[in-house]
Design a protein around this motif. Structure first.
Motif, PDB file in Angstrom:
ATOM      1  N   VAL A  74     -25.277 -29.338  -3.627  1.00 49.42           N
ATOM      2  CA  VAL A  74     -25.925 -28.383  -4.525  1.00 49.42           C
ATOM      3  C   VAL A  74     -25.909 -28.980  -5.934  1.00 49.42           C
ATOM      4  N   VAL A  75     -27.067 -29.062  -6.559  1.00 48.97           N
ATOM      5  CA  VAL A  75     -27.184 -29.567  -7.922  1.00 48.97           C
ATOM      6  C   VAL A  75     -27.149 -28.366  -8.861  1.00 48.97           C
ATOM      7  N   VAL A  76     -26.147 -28.345  -9.725  1.00 50.11           N
ATOM      8  CA  VAL A  76     -25.971 -27.245 -10.682  1.00 50.11           C
ATOM      9  C   VAL A  76     -26.594 -27.682 -12.001  1.00 50.11           C
ATOM     10  N   THR A  77     -27.656 -26.975 -12.384  1.00 46.28           N
ATOM     11  CA  THR A  77     -28.448 -27.403 -13.543  1.00 46.28           C
ATOM     12  C   THR A  77     -28.180 -26.617 -14.813  1.00 46.28           C
ATOM     13  N   GLY A  78     -27.675 -25.401 -14.686  1.00 42.86           N
ATOM     14  CA  GLY A  78     -27.584 -24.545 -15.861  1.00 42.86           C
ATOM     15  C   GLY A  78     -28.984 -24.330 -16.409  1.00 42.86           C
ATOM     16  N   THR A  79     -29.118 -24.309 -17.702  1.00 40.28           N
ATOM     17  CA  THR A  79     -30.434 -24.177 -18.339  1.00 40.28           C
ATOM     18  C   THR A  79     -30.853 -25.503 -18.976  1.00 40.28           C
ATOM     19  N   ASN A  80     -30.296 -26.591 -18.489  1.00 40.23           N
ATOM     20  CA  ASN A  80     -30.529 -27.911 -19.063  1.00 40.23           C
ATOM     21  C   ASN A  80     -31.946 -28.405 -18.759  1.00 40.23           C
ATOM     22  N   ARG A  81     -32.817 -28.327 -19.746  1.00 47.74           N
ATOM     23  CA  ARG A  81     -34.215 -28.741 -19.565  1.00 47.74           C
ATOM     24  C   ARG A  81     -34.335 -30.239 -19.307  1.00 47.74           C
ATOM     25  N   VAL A  82     -33.363 -31.013 -19.766  1.00 52.34           N
ATOM     26  CA  VAL A  82     -33.368 -32.449 -19.511  1.00 52.34           C
ATOM     27  C   VAL A  82     -33.359 -32.709 -18.003  1.00 52.34           C
ATOM     28  N   VAL A  83     -32.724 -31.836 -17.257  1.00 52.08           N
ATOM     29  CA  VAL A  83     -32.657 -31.954 -15.800  1.00 52.08           C
ATOM     30  C   VAL A  83     -33.777 -31.152 -15.142  1.00 52.08           C
ATOM     31  N   LEU A  84     -33.966 -29.936 -15.588  1.00 47.99           N
ATOM     32  CA  LEU A  84     -34.929 -29.045 -14.943  1.00 47.99           C
ATOM     33  C   LEU A  84     -36.371 -29.541 -15.046  1.00 47.99           C
ATOM     34  N   ARG A  85     -36.725 -30.101 -16.177  1.00 48.99           N
ATOM     35  CA  ARG A  85     -38.117 -30.530 -16.368  1.00 48.99           C
ATOM     36  C   ARG A  85     -38.543 -31.592 -15.349  1.00 48.99           C
ATOM     37  N   PRO A  86     -37.805 -32.709 -15.210  1.00 47.78           N
ATOM     38  CA  PRO A  86     -38.247 -33.688 -14.209  1.00 47.78           C
ATOM     39  C   PRO A  86     -38.146 -33.158 -12.773  1.00 47.78           C
ATOM     40  N   LEU A  87     -37.149 -32.326 -12.491  1.00 48.69           N
ATOM     41  CA  LEU A  87     -37.044 -31.752 -11.144  1.00 48.69           C
ATOM     42  C   LEU A  87     -38.273 -30.908 -10.819  1.00 48.69           C
ATOM     43  N   THR A  88     -38.721 -30.138 -11.797  1.00 52.01           N
ATOM     44  CA  THR A  88     -39.885 -29.284 -11.599  1.00 52.01           C
ATOM     45  C   THR A  88     -41.171 -30.104 -11.526  1.00 52.01           C
ATOM     46  N   LEU A  89     -41.343 -31.038 -12.445  1.00 53.20           N
ATOM     47  CA  LEU A  89     -42.558 -31.861 -12.462  1.00 53.20           C
ATOM     48  C   LEU A  89     -42.736 -32.644 -11.168  1.00 53.20           C
ATOM     49  N   LEU A  90     -41.640 -33.112 -10.602  1.00 52.77           N
ATOM     50  CA  LEU A  90     -41.693 -33.886  -9.361  1.00 52.77           C
ATOM     51  C   LEU A  90     -41.553 -33.013  -8.117  1.00 52.77           C
ATOM     52  N   GLN A  91     -41.482 -31.720  -8.336  1.00 53.59           N
ATOM     53  CA  GLN A  91     -41.316 -30.713  -7.281  1.00 53.59           C
ATOM     54  C   GLN A  91     -40.046 -30.920  -6.457  1.00 53.59           C
ATOM     55  N   LEU A  92     -39.061 -31.552  -7.051  1.00 48.84           N
ATOM     56  CA  LEU A  92     -37.771 -31.706  -6.380  1.00 48.84           C
ATOM     57  C   LEU A  92     -37.004 -30.392  -6.344  1.00 48.84           C
ATOM     58  N   ASP A  93     -37.410 -29.447  -7.200  1.00 47.11           N
ATOM     59  CA  ASP A  93     -36.792 -28.121  -7.156  1.00 47.11           C
ATOM     60  C   ASP A  93     -37.117 -27.411  -5.847  1.00 47.11           C
ATOM     61  N   LEU A  94     -38.154 -27.888  -5.138  1.00 45.99           N
ATOM     62  CA  LEU A  94     -38.522 -27.319  -3.846  1.00 45.99           C
ATOM     63  C   LEU A  94     -37.783 -28.001  -2.694  1.00 45.99           C
ATOM     64  N   VAL A  95     -37.153 -29.141  -2.980  1.00 42.04           N
ATOM     65  CA  VAL A  95     -36.483 -29.937  -1.955  1.00 42.04           C
ATOM     66  C   VAL A  95     -34.966 -29.797  -2.040  1.00 42.04           C
ATOM     67  N   LEU A  96     -34.435 -29.916  -3.242  1.00 40.36           N
ATOM     68  CA  LEU A  96     -32.988 -29.911  -3.458  1.00 40.36           C
ATOM     69  C   LEU A  96     -32.436 -28.488  -3.474  1.00 40.36           C
ATOM     70  N   ASN A  97     -31.157 -28.369  -3.182  1.00 40.41           N
ATOM     71  CA  ASN A  97     -30.447 -27.095  -3.344  1.00 40.41           C
ATOM     72  C   ASN A  97     -29.998 -27.010  -4.796  1.00 40.41           C
ATOM     73  N   LEU A  98     -30.538 -26.051  -5.546  1.00 37.71           N
ATOM     74  CA  LEU A  98     -30.215 -25.899  -6.963  1.00 37.71           C
ATOM     75  C   LEU A  98     -29.473 -24.596  -7.203  1.00 37.71           C
ATOM     76  N   ALA A  99     -28.628 -24.599  -8.226  1.00 36.57           N
ATOM     77  CA  ALA A  99     -27.939 -23.388  -8.659  1.00 36.57           C
ATOM     78  C   ALA A  99     -27.835 -23.426 -10.175  1.00 36.57           C
ATOM     79  N   ASP A 100     -27.787 -22.241 -10.775  1.00 39.53           N
ATOM     80  CA  ASP A 100     -27.664 -22.159 -12.238  1.00 39.53           C
ATOM     81  C   ASP A 100     -26.247 -22.454 -12.714  1.00 39.53           C
ATOM     82  N   THR A 101     -25.257 -21.987 -11.948  1.00 34.71           N
ATOM     83  CA  THR A 101     -23.859 -22.133 -12.365  1.00 34.71           C
ATOM     84  C   THR A 101     -22.997 -22.539 -11.167  1.00 34.71           C
ATOM     85  N   ILE A 102     -21.829 -23.031 -11.471  1.00 34.93           N
ATOM     86  CA  ILE A 102     -20.844 -23.353 -10.426  1.00 34.93           C
ATOM     87  C   ILE A 102     -20.522 -22.088  -9.635  1.00 34.93           C
TER      88      ILE A 102
END
Length: 120
Positions: free
Chosen positions: A84-112
């Motif tokens: 599980v990749v914990v991103t918080g609200t970090n746009r440095v991480v969220l932006r490329p994940l979203t642009l590459l649609q990896l947010d649809l592939v990886l298990n993401l969570a906002d917090t631990i």
């Protein structure tokens, strides 16, 4: 893994174990120079049922880092474990994940805590 440092620009990974869950907290820039360190840390945690990769405070994520997310997501699926990749609200991480649609592939969570609640 690197030693803990107080310099926020220095890449570091801190590991915490909670039962069968490993929590890897990253700090610094995740790029082609530091991605092999992440690969080593994720491989070392592969015996855990769940690995939470906390990237909520990293300053940069390059394609080499994203590649490690995908590689270890696939490896954990093959083993029957969970990453599980914990991103918080970090746009440095969220932006490329979203642009590459990896947010649809990886298990993401906002917090631990969110990740632990889902994996319990």
């Amino acid at each position: 893994m690197t030693a803990e440092s107080t310099d926020p620009a220095v890449f570091a990974i801190a590991r915490e174990n909670r039962g069968s869950t490993a929590i890897l907290r990253l700090r610094g820039d995740l790029d082609m120079l530091t991605a092999p360190i992440l690969d080593e840390a994720l491989s070392a945690a592969s015996d855990c049922a769940t690995v939470l990769l906390d990237v909520s405070t990293v300053g940069f994520v390059g394609s080499s880092g994203l590649s490690q997310f995908v590689k270890h997501h696939r490896l954990s699926a093959e083993r029957g474990t969970r990453l599980v990749v914990v991103t918080g609200t970090n746009r440095v991480v969220l932006r490329p994940l979203t642009l590459l649609q990896l947010d649809l592939v990886l298990n993401l969570a906002d917090t631990i805590e969110d990740a632990l609640a889902v994996t319990s």
